[in-house]
Design an enzyme around this catalytic site. Structure first.
Site, PDB file in Angstrom:
ATOM      1  N   GLU A 365      24.117  54.176  43.358  1.00  0.00           N
ATOM      2  CA  GLU A 365      25.563  53.972  43.211  1.00  0.00           C
ATOM      3  C   GLU A 365      25.910  54.204  41.755  1.00  0.00           C
ATOM      4  OE1 GLU A 365      27.083  50.055  44.223  1.00  0.00           O
ATOM      5  OE2 GLU A 365      29.118  50.874  44.302  1.00  0.00           O
ATOM      6  N   CYS A 557      30.044  49.447  46.830  1.00  0.00           N
ATOM      7  CA  CYS A 557      31.482  49.160  46.774  1.00  0.00           C
ATOM      8  C   CYS A 557      32.316  50.382  46.417  1.00  0.00           C
ATOM      9  CB  CYS A 557      31.743  48.040  45.788  1.00  0.00           C
ATOM     10  SG  CYS A 557      31.057  46.472  46.333  1.00  0.00           S
ATOM     11  N   ASN A 693      30.611  49.964  54.039  1.00  0.00           N
ATOM     12  CA  ASN A 693      29.585  49.345  53.196  1.00  0.00           C
ATOM     13  C   ASN A 693      29.453  47.871  53.567  1.00  0.00           C
ATOM     14  OD1 ASN A 693      27.773  48.854  51.027  1.00  0.00           O
ATOM     15  ND2 ASN A 693      29.476  48.102  49.801  1.00  0.00           N
ATOM     16  N   GLU A 694      30.067  47.001  52.795  1.00  0.00           N
ATOM     17  CA  GLU A 694      29.946  45.570  53.100  1.00  0.00           C
ATOM     18  C   GLU A 694      31.233  45.094  53.756  1.00  0.00           C
ATOM     19  OE1 GLU A 694      28.983  43.750  49.363  1.00  0.00           O
ATOM     20  OE2 GLU A 694      26.832  44.052  49.666  1.00  0.00           O
TER      21      GLU A 694
HETATM   22  O1  AHR Z   1      24.779  47.027  44.229  1.00  0.00           O
HETATM   23  C1  AHR Z   1      25.958  46.545  43.699  1.00  0.00           C
HETATM   24  C2  AHR Z   1      26.964  46.169  44.767  1.00  0.00           C
HETATM   25  O2  AHR Z   1      26.502  45.109  45.523  1.00  0.00           O
HETATM   26  C3  AHR Z   1      27.255  47.222  45.769  1.00  0.00           C
HETATM   27  O3  AHR Z   1      28.207  48.067  45.349  1.00  0.00           O
HETATM   28  C4  AHR Z   1      27.752  46.438  46.938  1.00  0.00           C
HETATM   29  O4  AHR Z   1      27.470  47.052  48.148  1.00  0.00           O
HETATM   30  C5  AHR Z   1      27.121  45.109  46.791  1.00  0.00           C
HETATM   31  O5  AHR Z   1      28.059  44.104  46.841  1.00  0.00           O
END
Ligand code: AHR
Length: 977
Positions: A365, A557, A693-694
């Site tokens: 990321e 994120c 993602n989350e």
């Molecule tokens: O790895 C950092 C963040 O942690 C990522 O963007 C997210 O998916 C998680 O909350």
């Protein structure tokens, strides 16, 4: 004690601090079971035991096992500063005795390494910390001054001889341990001190007495007299303390029938002549024990000392019963549990589940400047002037104006350079790069620019703005602009020096003719695989060396965006880089207290580059796409703008379908053509796709369903990954798993950034998961140490322990990717991370090595390894052991991984069950990963401080029988014929 050794300790502490600059020290926490202490002495009042030590140390216990910390006595009487200027209190090497109805304490205020010391005396009727009665100041017993005396006044121990006379032993270094009679009321000395023990022999020439010119090499201190069985035993500490595991302390003893000595050892040698018999030996866990005290209380002969933990260098309280050998005291530092046998069974009757090639991978990321400013090797920030503040990263001088009708419609801004109109004035720009620009002597850097303005000239310079020599200019090169049409020009600059933070300056070099400039870029020529505009070589090498089986990208994120418009839009990240529109990066503002307002995504590292990188690494590409929900951490559930209505999701679903075509479609399909035009006609063989993602709550399944339907219809070959939300358990997690089962995603992405206790408790996490539903993808995880949320060895060890559970359950857990991957030392927002870097170099963390060890020892099939019929997963009674095993069909080897998370060594035996007739196992080497400094990690300055070591081991008559040191990850290979 420890005046002298304290200096060496300080030196070591300074070294460790320097090598661990990015790891702040964890706040001190009192450990009730294994308290830290120096120079412990013991007393008992009522049912309570009291231990006093150097510093503010005082602790109480009712069972000698669990301790409570209480405020220690203050030794800050005004008169002390007469003897020890600047003394500020604290009990230095105290002694405590009950005498004539009072408790008497003796402490040694002292100046380090000097004879500026005084032994002071205080009394109290009770030891009860709740009593308001203060310690009564009874003044000085004796003092020393640095004027050539033969002793110093420290480390007092008072013994009442059989005839009732009080005596005191004291002193360190100089002429050794002193004995002097005290007045009956203990108010001072009653005689002249004389030497009763000396060391003289130094057996650690590598450890120097830092004050040898003053104190001499007579490394002896910490005397204590113990009466037992008609003898007076004189314990002393030889050699040096206070340098953690590098300490060389050891306790020696001699005895006498008379308190006045002579004290002889078991060979008859007088301790005053260097005699002494060793009392305790280093154990697997403890080294350099010393400054002991001994007591007979309630019929028990007790011995106290401090000793350094071999794995961490911490000075711990050790309480043991004394054993007797021909009336000589013998103390074992070994803990009972270190003698326990841990019998494991490796059952090879049949192979377990196949281990997927994707099992261990990486998650990328653009956080911590991982992409722009990191692996994407572009050195210019905001190269197209399209950031919200168009001159971010730039300093303009002279006649520079911003225009917005440039050649690239999605990046319309560019700059116009007009002649300054004066020979001594200049027009131009300076770019700051990402925390400067790292350049290496002799290496080439490609400067390129889109420009127009026939007859004009620009000059590119690498400069050192902080230079203190005549010229800031390191190297420069001129480019003739030959056309009035937009065209790309380039020149190569060779760096004459190595530096982290050079800058790029671009001048208008023609006096009368102006030029328009766009997309100003600077890349190292030497990139990963030599690709122009490519990736930073050392960083990709660190990925390559991990042998990742899967590569998850581009987040996290940033896939979701703080709002829908700023989600990662993969379509903006392909095609010519000049026309990829920049995007916000939420990590520039997510933490207001670690703000990086100039952190944006150039998309220079876009989906083509990601797929290409996966191919280079041999990793399965796993893109994550927006499911039409913006980051739920950053938006309230009532914000309609953060949730694309289900009936309007089609463009998002189309993005997913187009992505599959971009990755896998034939070159004559619309998106396959884009890929082919970018230089890769062959498909990228994408088989995995994560949607969201989350995400959490009912809004997610509602949106996921139409994605799954559309993808299944058109691309049944794609394995779809859903999410269980941001937590490792809890309501959101419990809600989503059944939903994911209903929707029948192929894998569920679980995330856990959790503390040590969680990792220690989760060894069996997957042992009882439902096997019928989706598989598990551990998509983001890392041990976030309690109070120490940064990379350190112990966190990586617990990750290794937890991963034995992933491996054992490889039928279910098919992929695991640690997170996050990269962090710039000057630009991080999130710790811990796998790989740290600055503008020139990088370092692989301990967690990186754990990941690599798993990758390199992945095997092909799970093998059964149990202890008492149970998985070895840190369960109660398993003494902190975690273990798993695999069969590697290619190597013909069983690979056993054992993680000892405890602070004690563990005896482990493994018997093998199910070998066929004629089959035998042979030891084929082992690897150990261990650090004596659990709070430290590798650093840029010391990148190989903690690395795995390979070695050999024996199978004794086919039986594995090994001692696994404390805090160690071991991998054993057993070859089968
Ligand atoms: O790895 C950092 C963040 O942690 C990522 O963007 C997210 O998916 C998680 O909350």
């Amino acid at each position: 004690m420890k005046r002298i050794a304290a200096l060496a300790g300080l030196l070591l502490a300074l070294c460790l601090t320097a090598s661990a600059q990015r790891h702040p020290r964890a706040p001190y926490r009192f450990d009730p079971v294994e308290p830290g202490v120096h120079d412990p002495v013991l007393a008992k009042e009522g049912d309570t035991w009291y231990v006093f030590g150097t510093g503010p140390s005082e602790m109480t216990s009712t069972d000698l096992k669990t301790w409570t910390s209480v405020p220690g006595p203050r030794v800050d009487f005004e008169w002390i500063s007469e003897f020890v200027p600047g003394w500020r209190g604290g009990a230095w090497a105290p002694d405590i005795i009950r005498y004539n109805g009072l408790w008497h304490m003796f402490c040694s205020p002292s100046a380090s390494g000097l004879q500026t010391s005084v032994i002071c005396h205080m009394t109290r009727s009770t030891l009860d910390p709740a009593s308001p009665e203060p310690w009564k100041d009874c003044g000085e017993i004796i003092h020393s001054v640095p004027d050539g005396m033969k002793w110093n006044a420290i480390d007092a121990n008072v013994v009442i001889a059989d005839d009732g006379t009080p005596w005191m032993v004291f002193g360190s270094y100089w002429d050794g341990i002193q004995l002097v009679r005290l007045k009956k009321d203990l108010s001072g000395v009653d005689g002249v001190p004389r030497t009763i023990a000396r060391r003289y022999i130094i057996d650690r020439p590598d450890i120097h007495n830092p004050l040898s010119t003053l104190a001499g090499k007579n490394a002896i201190e910490g005397a204590h007299v113990y009466k037992h069985g008609g003898w007076y035993y004189l314990f002393v500490s030889w050699d040096y303390c206070c340098v953690g595991v590098n300490s060389s302390y050891k306790v020696a003893v001699g005895r006498s029938r008379n308190v006045e000595g002579p004290y002889l050892d078991d060979t008859g040698k007088d301790m005053a002549q260097g005699g002494g018999r060793l009392v305790a030996f280093d154990s697997d866990r403890f080294v350099a024990s010393g400054h002991c005290s001994a007591y007979t209380i309630d019929g028990k002969d007790l011995y106290l000392c401090h000793a350094y933990e071999r794995y961490g260098g911490q000075s711990k309280l050790v309480v043991r019963e004394i054993g007797w050998e021909d009336e000589w005291p013998v103390v074992s530092l070994e803990d009972e549990s270190e003698k326990t046998a841990h019998a494991m069974v490796l059952d090879v009757t049949r192979n377990g589940a196949a281990i997927q090639p994707t099992m261990y991978g990486v998650f990328f990321e653009d956080i911590n400047f991982a992409a722009d400013g990191g692996v994407y090797a572009e050195m210019v920030k905001n190269r197209s002037f399209d950031f919200p503040h168009p001159f971010t990263g730039w300093t303009a001088f002279g006649k520079v104006t911003l225009k917005n009708d440039g050649p690239f419609d999605r990046n319309p801004n560019y700059v116009r350079f007009d002649p300054s109109g004066h020979t001594d004035k200049y027009t131009g720009l300076q770019n700051d790069g990402f925390f400067g620009m790292g350049i290496q002597r002799g290496k080439e850097y490609r400067f390129s620019v889109w420009a127009r303005g026939a007859g004009s000239k620009v000059r590119a310079e690498l400069v050192n703005p902080d230079s203190d020599v005549e010229s800031q200019v390191l190297v420069s090169s001129e480019i003739d602009i030959t056309s009035d049409q937009w065209k790309q020009y380039e020149t190569v600059l060779t760096a004459p020096v190595t530096m982290q933070d050079a800058r790029l300056r671009v001048f208008l070099a023609s006096a009368t003719k102006g030029a328009d400039l766009e997309h100003i870029s600077l890349f190292p020529v030497d990139t990963w695989k030599g690709r122009e505009g490519g990736l930073r070589k050392d960083l990709v090498q660190s990925l390559y060396d991990l042998h990742p089986g899967v590569f998850r990208f581009p987040g996290g994120c940033i896939v979701e965006g703080a709002d829908i418009d700023t989600r990662y839009n993969w379509k903006n990240s392909v095609g010519p880089v000049e026309n990829r529109p920049f995007n916000e990066n939420r990590w520039h503002y997510t933490y207001a207290d670690r703000l990086f307002p100039d952190y944006f995504q150039s998309y220079g590292l876009g989906f083509f580059e990601y797929f290409q990188l996966c191919e280079d690494l041999g990793a399965a590409p796993l893109p994550v796409i927006s499911c039409g929900i913006a980051c739920q951490f950053q938006n309230s559930p009532d914000n309609p703008d953060a949730f694309i209505p289900v009936e309007e999701l089609q463009p998002y679903i189309q993005d997913a379908l187009d992505l599959i075509e971009f990755a896998n479609g034939a070159p004559d399909t619309p998106w396959g053509k884009v890929r082919a035009e970018m230089g890769h006609p062959a498909p990228f063989n994408m088989r995995l796709l994560a949607v969201g993602n989350e995400q959490w709550g009912p809004e997610y399944p509602k949106r996921l369903i139409p994605f799954v339907k559309a993808i299944r219809e058109k691309h049944p070959e794609i394995r779809i990954i859903g999410t269980s939300g941001p937590g490792s358990e809890g309501d959101l997690f419990e809600y989503l798993w059944p939903e994911m089962r209903k929707i029948q995603v192929d894998l569920v992405d679980e995330h856990y950034y959790r503390p040590e206790s969680w990792f220690l408790a989760q060894g069996s996490r997957y042992d009882n998961y439902d096997r019928k539903g989706p598989k598990v993808f551990a998509g983001e995880y890392a041990c976030h140490g309690e109070g120490k949320k940064w990379n350190h060895f112990n966190a990586s060890l617990l990750e290794a322990a937890f991963m034995t559970g992933l491996e054992r359950n490889a039928d279910l857990v098919q992929m695991a990717t640690y997170a996050p991957l990269f962090a710039h030392v000057k630009g991080w927002q999130w710790r811990p991370d796998l790989i740290w870097f600055d503008n020139l170099t990088s370092v692989r963390s301990c967690s990186w090595y754990v990941q690599q060890l798993y990758s390199l020892n992945k095997g092909t099939h799970v093998a059964s390894l149990t202890m008492n019929g149970k998985p070895v997963s840190g369960q109660e009674g398993q003494d902190g052991l975690f273990a798993s095993a695999v069969w590697d069909a290619d190597a013909g080897e069983y690979i056993v991984k054992i993680v000892n998370t405890s602070t004690y060594s563990r005896n482990v035996s493994i018997s093998v069950k199910g070998l066929k007739k004629g089959q035998q196992l042979a030891a084929a080497g082992c690897t150990s990963f261990h650090s004596a400094y659990p709070d430290l990690d590798n650093t840029l300055e010391n990148p190989a401080a903690i690395v795995p070591e390979t070695g050999t081991f024996d199978l004794k008559d086919g039986l594995f029988d090994e001692k696994i040191p404390a805090k160690t990850f071991m991998i054993y290979r057993l070859k089968r014929n």
